[in-house]
Design a protein around this motif. Structure first.
Motif, PDB file in Angstrom:
ATOM      1  N   GLY A 100      -0.849 -35.820 -26.581  1.00 47.14           N
ATOM      2  CA  GLY A 100      -0.902 -36.934 -25.637  1.00 47.14           C
ATOM      3  C   GLY A 100       0.340 -37.009 -24.771  1.00 47.14           C
ATOM      4  N   SER A 101       1.506 -36.837 -25.388  1.00 49.87           N
ATOM      5  CA  SER A 101       2.756 -36.864 -24.615  1.00 49.87           C
ATOM      6  C   SER A 101       2.820 -35.711 -23.630  1.00 49.87           C
ATOM      7  CB  SER A 101       3.961 -36.818 -25.563  1.00 49.87           C
ATOM      8  OG  SER A 101       4.058 -38.007 -26.312  1.00 49.87           O
ATOM      9  N   PHE A 102       2.417 -34.508 -24.091  1.00 51.63           N
ATOM     10  CA  PHE A 102       2.447 -33.376 -23.167  1.00 51.63           C
ATOM     11  C   PHE A 102       1.496 -33.575 -21.993  1.00 51.63           C
ATOM     12  CE2 PHE A 102       0.377 -29.461 -21.711  1.00 51.63           C
ATOM     13  CZ  PHE A 102       1.443 -28.971 -20.966  1.00 51.63           C
ATOM     14  N   LYS A 103       0.275 -34.038 -22.277  1.00 51.48           N
ATOM     15  CA  LYS A 103      -0.695 -34.215 -21.197  1.00 51.48           C
ATOM     16  C   LYS A 103      -0.201 -35.242 -20.171  1.00 51.48           C
ATOM     17  CE  LYS A 103      -4.057 -32.422 -20.774  1.00 51.48           C
ATOM     18  NZ  LYS A 103      -4.384 -31.116 -20.133  1.00 51.48           N
ATOM     19  N   MET A 104       0.448 -36.306 -20.647  1.00 51.34           N
ATOM     20  CA  MET A 104       1.019 -37.267 -19.706  1.00 51.34           C
ATOM     21  C   MET A 104       2.115 -36.616 -18.868  1.00 51.34           C
ATOM     22  SD  MET A 104      -0.372 -40.276 -19.520  1.00 51.34           S
ATOM     23  CE  MET A 104       0.972 -41.002 -18.572  1.00 51.34           C
TER      24      MET A 104
END
Length: 255
Positions: free
Chosen positions: A122-126
């Motif tokens: 989730g952090s990477f995709k953001m």
């Protein structure tokens, strides 16, 4: 061009920030401080009350956006809403996270996958989605990822959480390296136990007292202390700083 100095009051006036997990805990504290320092803030959260929280913080310069950082369409819609409402994105703070704890020999596939999906993927995709916006804008930017002391030291029952947060440090370094050419700074913060409502419950009683004795400064942290580091990393004071991890743990990892 010579050094022009920077705002020593750490103002981020008219900057537009996205803070995931913004409706409570550390994310809310960061959102509140950013607003105090002149930013416009979009609080991203799964909680139904995220818009109410935003309005209470600042009805003019804050918006609450329901967003699931494990869902591509949800993220895309939320980011587009920020661009439409504020016109740009200057800062991203990845605060959304989960701690599903169990010992390594018994942790379930569900606990493992949910932790990795939210904390790491989730952090990477953001970062990826907002990074593309920043690159297209051509004005640089600041991305701040919440890691943890668990990325640096072993904590009992934290195997999935530790793996997710160690991954955050790897992502932070690679993105900082790749995006330096666009003047996008990417840094991380690694706190010890922070006394959010969840933190107070999780570390109450004898467990917490024992843990505090292991910390040289003898206490846990407060959300406002992490917010201060997030302000520092979002400000012009750190224009030459990227790919770094600031540890705020009372000295717990120096032993």
């Amino acid at each position: 061009m010579g050094f022009q100095g920077f705002d020593k009051n750490f103002n981020i006036t008219d900057k537009v920030a996205i803070v995931t997990g913004g409706a409570s805990g550390i994310g809310k504290a960061i959102s509140e401080l950013y607003l105090e320092k002149g930013a416009k803030v979009a609080l991203f959260d799964l909680k139904d009350n995220v818009n109410d929280v935003a309005k209470k913080l600042n009805s003019e310069n804050a918006i609450g956006v329901t967003c699931d950082v494990t869902n591509n369409e949800s993220m895309d819609r939320a980011i587009e809403k920020v661009k439409t409402h504020f016109g740009k994105i200057d800062i991203l703070v990845n605060c959304a996270g989960i701690a599903l704890l169990d010992d390594a020999e018994n942790i379930s596939d569900d606990y493992w996958q949910r932790t990795i999906d939210l904390n790491l993927t989730g952090s990477f995709k953001m970062c990826q989605k907002v990074g593309k916006v920043m690159i297209a804008q051509g004005n640089g930017g600041n991305i701040i990822n919440l890691a943890s002391q668990a990325a640096l030291i072993a904590l009992d029952n934290h195997v999935a959480y530790a793996a997710s947060k160690a991954g955050i440090l790897g992502i932070t370094k690679v993105l900082a390296y790749e995006w330096a050419q666009f003047d996008i700074k990417v840094n991380a913060i690694s706190p010890t136990v922070i006394l959010t409502e969840l933190g107070k419950k999780a570390w109450a009683g004898e467990k917490g007292e024992k843990a505090k004795k292991e910390i040289p400064l003898g206490r846990f942290g407060y959300p406002e202390e992490v917010a201060a580091i997030a302000l520092f990393l979002a400000s012009d004071a750190t224009n030459l700083m990227t790919g770094e991890n600031i540890v705020i743990d009372g000295g717990n990892t120096i032993k």
